[in-house]
Design an enzyme around this catalytic site. Sequence first.
Site, mmCIF file in Angstrom:
data_model
loop_
_atom_site.group_PDB
_atom_site.id
_atom_site.type_symbol
_atom_site.label_atom_id
_atom_site.label_comp_id
_atom_site.label_asym_id
_atom_site.label_seq_id
_atom_site.Cartn_x
_atom_site.Cartn_y
_atom_site.Cartn_z
ATOM 1 N N LYS A 118 61.609 33.087 51.232
ATOM 2 C CA LYS A 118 60.599 33.086 50.180
ATOM 3 C C LYS A 118 59.793 34.387 50.135
ATOM 4 C CE LYS A 118 62.152 28.936 50.062
ATOM 5 N NZ LYS A 118 63.390 28.699 49.313
ATOM 6 N N HIS A 237 54.199 17.272 48.056
ATOM 7 C CA HIS A 237 55.072 18.405 47.719
ATOM 8 C C HIS A 237 56.551 18.035 47.712
ATOM 9 C CE1 HIS A 237 51.342 20.518 48.320
ATOM 10 N NE2 HIS A 237 51.328 20.198 49.592
ATOM 11 N N ARG A 293 70.865 27.192 46.775
ATOM 12 C CA ARG A 293 71.716 26.038 47.102
ATOM 13 C C ARG A 293 71.751 25.097 45.906
ATOM 14 N NH1 ARG A 293 67.679 22.291 47.468
ATOM 15 N NH2 ARG A 293 65.719 22.946 48.392
#
Length: 492
Positions: A118, A237, A293
């Site tokens: 990230k 989340h 992915r």
Amino acid sequence: MKKFTRIAIANRGEVAVRIIKACEEMGIETVLLHSEADINSRAFRMATKTICIGPAPTAESYLNIQANINGALAGGAQAIHPGFGFLSENADFAEAVGKAGLTFIGPSPEAIRALGDKVHCKELAKQAGLPLVPGYQGENQDVEHLIQQAEKIGYPVIVKAAAGGGGRGMKLLKSSTDARELIESAQREGQSAFGSPKVFLEKYLDRAKHIEFQVFGDSTGNVQHFFDRECSVQRRHQKIIEEATSPSLTDELRRRMGEAACAIATLGKYKGAGTVEFLLQDGEFYLLEVNTRLQVEHPVTEEVLGVDLVKMQILTAQGDYVHDAKQIRVPRGHSIECRIYAENPFLGGVPSTGLLGHVEWPEGPGRRYEYGFDANDTITPFYDPMIAKVIVWDESRPRAIQKMIRVLKDSVVFGVHTNIPYLIEILSHKEFVMGTMTTRFIETYFGESLKEPTLTDIEKTVAAGALLQLRGGANGASTTSSSPWASYWRGI
């Protein structure tokens, strides 16, 4: 061009079943690389060959790179499909697969490092001029330094695991009071789930929608997007309900976000299926992350576009898939996916482990089910408690919502509690129906446990009889407290 005759699957549950079905359609044999805990599962029964790669703890099985490679080689596979989660976004795994003479069905190790991490992804996005949420992506991972950076950004702040996704290793910092504890917790979760404790910080947008674009890079490296998904309904989340396409985008906004998604994927030299995630607030969008992915929610895209993303992944890995320049894809109708979890919605979502009794998914037009367990299988406490995904398609969003509610009401799962009542309440909420929900929707309206319905005496008798039968009858009933309703999560 290589042709696979046998593919190893480094995953479990419903995604392993999904990959097996795609392989069966293509005439490809499968090798399921499983832990000791997953012997009683649907994928185990469906695979051509099964190889146990370790005990239940993920670090000793599903996250063990060498064990997965050794299993694939022993099973005579030419390629490994990682599914999602576990090692699917691990560049070291993709690299090790290649060095072992196998093909990794996914992007290159270089693309995973550039986009899947990230922090690196955000650095690349800056070069491309993509809009980013203010935050900190530095190498200094000292907790005190991270706390200082959080204070500079201004609370509330999200801390996220740099090497993963899916809600794991993600914590909301509301003040400096609990910042240390939550940052350390995120680092531990990142290490456990993805093999890396590295984290980064972002300003928390409190009225944002979560919108993602499905991208796909073909065998030549040409990247196209397969439109968008709405993923704003999240708890802690973790996505619960996903839709294609989003009811929140105008044509112009969809065009701009789609172009941004393709731009970042092209910069990362991306091949295969991937997802570019954005936050949308007040008409402005910001790059959130790129998942290198397949996504859990990929079926809704398949339903509205008539594509098979898993088959496309395999063909691309074989060097045999190229986008048709003459084909113009236009979404048709609307699709919704609900994740069915083994949990008690009347106790705040406490996972409900144990033996599955009778299971029934009602068939019908525009209904699709992806599940990893059948009746008499055991939902263990070792992994994510998702039992299945229910996907519906209809000609409009209102009709798709009504169809999903009907399907959930008609679905039958005995032996463990499920979140089906919870999902029905969400789908019926006026804000969801209007499509105006944000990522704080669950927190705002469903922060408390559902109120448990009162059973009649007849219903109590039937339930007691069903539980007794599930345990093997009066003579075989256990005297210990083995009820799945009394089990608590001790996941790894």
